[in-house]
Design an enzyme around this catalytic site. Structure first.
Site, mmCIF file in Angstrom:
data_model
loop_
_atom_site.group_PDB
_atom_site.id
_atom_site.type_symbol
_atom_site.label_atom_id
_atom_site.label_comp_id
_atom_site.label_asym_id
_atom_site.label_seq_id
_atom_site.Cartn_x
_atom_site.Cartn_y
_atom_site.Cartn_z
ATOM 1 N N SER A 153 0.732 -0.985 -0.120
ATOM 2 C CA SER A 153 0.140 0.034 -0.149
ATOM 3 C C SER A 153 0.814 1.310 -0.046
ATOM 4 O O SER A 153 0.105 2.223 -0.253
ATOM 5 C CB SER A 153 -0.947 0.085 1.189
ATOM 6 O OG SER A 153 -0.204 -0.041 2.557
ATOM 7 N N LYS A 191 0.557 4.762 6.906
ATOM 8 C CA LYS A 191 -0.381 5.539 6.008
ATOM 9 C C LYS A 191 0.144 7.092 6.060
ATOM 10 O O LYS A 191 0.581 7.411 7.232
ATOM 11 C CB LYS A 191 -1.707 5.536 5.928
ATOM 12 C CG LYS A 191 -2.221 4.092 5.605
ATOM 13 C CD LYS A 191 -2.267 3.859 4.203
ATOM 14 C CE LYS A 191 -2.943 2.654 3.870
ATOM 15 N NZ LYS A 191 -2.436 1.373 4.458
#
Length: 233
Positions: A153, A191
């Protein structure tokens, strides 16, 4: 290791596809896991997708494919605990701590607590998995720890599956920093954090994954990225 809810959802989808040939609807998944809203299902599916357990099939409604299952998976997790998951490891691909060269004076030994995409809250990890020598120049003041990256990701930020990220423990971060974020007290993820008014956005660095938007009380910062270590084999 999967969280209990992630494991329950993965096995529910697996059993439903096996029985009917079609993945369950979000309403069916919500009811099966006794969740209050479908947003929780969206988060669980995203976490399973990032870890490589699920794949969304494009241009098809209700199209989920189970890519893999945890080893020794059953249709329900053990009572009162999480389903054990031991990843397959190729012998000799990573040097053991004993095989590493003796540390120089300008390094610090840090604990490796686990995999960041494993879905386990950092504070819930009871024992260190290993230790690693990290250059002092990468650290600075404060408490630090190391996590192994599991998933793709953040590949466009130069963070690849199998990399080790060095994290400075903190509960504060500015918009644009890459952080370890604990979502709703259950799932830890790496993230880029963006503040959008009263909301918090957690951005992946891979166009395959959508930005997730949360309320300010749904996300707790547990550390921010200060360095990355990659081992070549």
């Amino acid at each position: 290791m999967l969280t209990r809810k992630q494991h329950e959802l993965l096995m529910f989808i697996h059993e439903r596809i096996k029985e009917t040939g079609v993945s369950p609807s979000f309403d069916e998944m919500k009811d099966a896991l006794d969740l209050a809203s479908k947003s929780g299902i969206h988060r669980l599916i995203t976490a399973l997708e990032e870890r490589g357990f699920l794949r969304r099939l494009a241009h098809r409604a209700r199209a989920l494919e189970v890519v893999k299952l945890p080893q020794q998976a059953t249709t329900s997790a053990p009572a009162g605990g999480r389903q054990a998951f031991k990843p397959q490891v190729v012998e000799g691909t990573r040097p053991s701590a004993a095989a590493m060269p003796e540390a120089a004076n300008d390094v610090r030994e840090l604990s490796i607590f686990g995999k960041i995409a494993a879905g386990v809250p950092i504070d819930a990890i009871q024992h260190e998995r290993d230790r690693m020598h990290v250059p002092e120049a990468m650290l600075g003041a404060g408490e630090h720890y190391v996590l192994e990256v599991d998933g793709d990701s953040m590949i466009d930020a130069g963070i690849f599956d199998g990399d080790y990220v060095v994290i400075r423990r903190t509960d504060q971060a500015t918009s644009g920093e890459i952080v370890v974020a604990l979502v709703e007290g259950e799932t830890a993820t790496l993230k880029r954090l963006r503040r959008k008014g009263a909301s918090i956005a957690l951005e992946a660095a891979n166009e395959k994954y959508q930005t997730q938007i949360y309320g300010p009380d749904q996300v707790a910062v547990q550390g921010k990225l200060v360095g990355l270590i990659r081992r070549y084999h």
